[in-house]
Write a protein that holds these residues in place. Sequence first.
Motif: not given
Length: 113
Positions: A3, A7, A11
């Motif tokens: 997870e 992210k 990004r």
Amino acid sequence: MNEGEKKVVSRMIAIYCRSKHSSGKELCAECRSLQEYALQRLETCRFGEEKPTCAKCPVHCYKSSMRMKIKEVMRFAGPRMLFVHPVAAIRHLYREHRHDRDFTAKVKSNQNR
């Protein structure tokens, strides 16, 4: 870890897309495709939560064209993460170091059996 990896890669792709493609808040079609591919590969990673960073992984699960593109994105966005998302960047570097060390130790112990 996956997870957190999702992210970070999202990004990085956003930083790259905004800078290179002047896309604003939304990703361009090319970067959206890369993001979907990267997230799908992370989701199906055979190492699961024990996943090392892609650079140190013994299995290259990306197609060569996508691997070249994600390398380009990471090389560009990685250093910029410190300015745009400093806490996430430092956390990622720490996790990368810790997981790579643990993964390498586990692989070595399995080779000695």
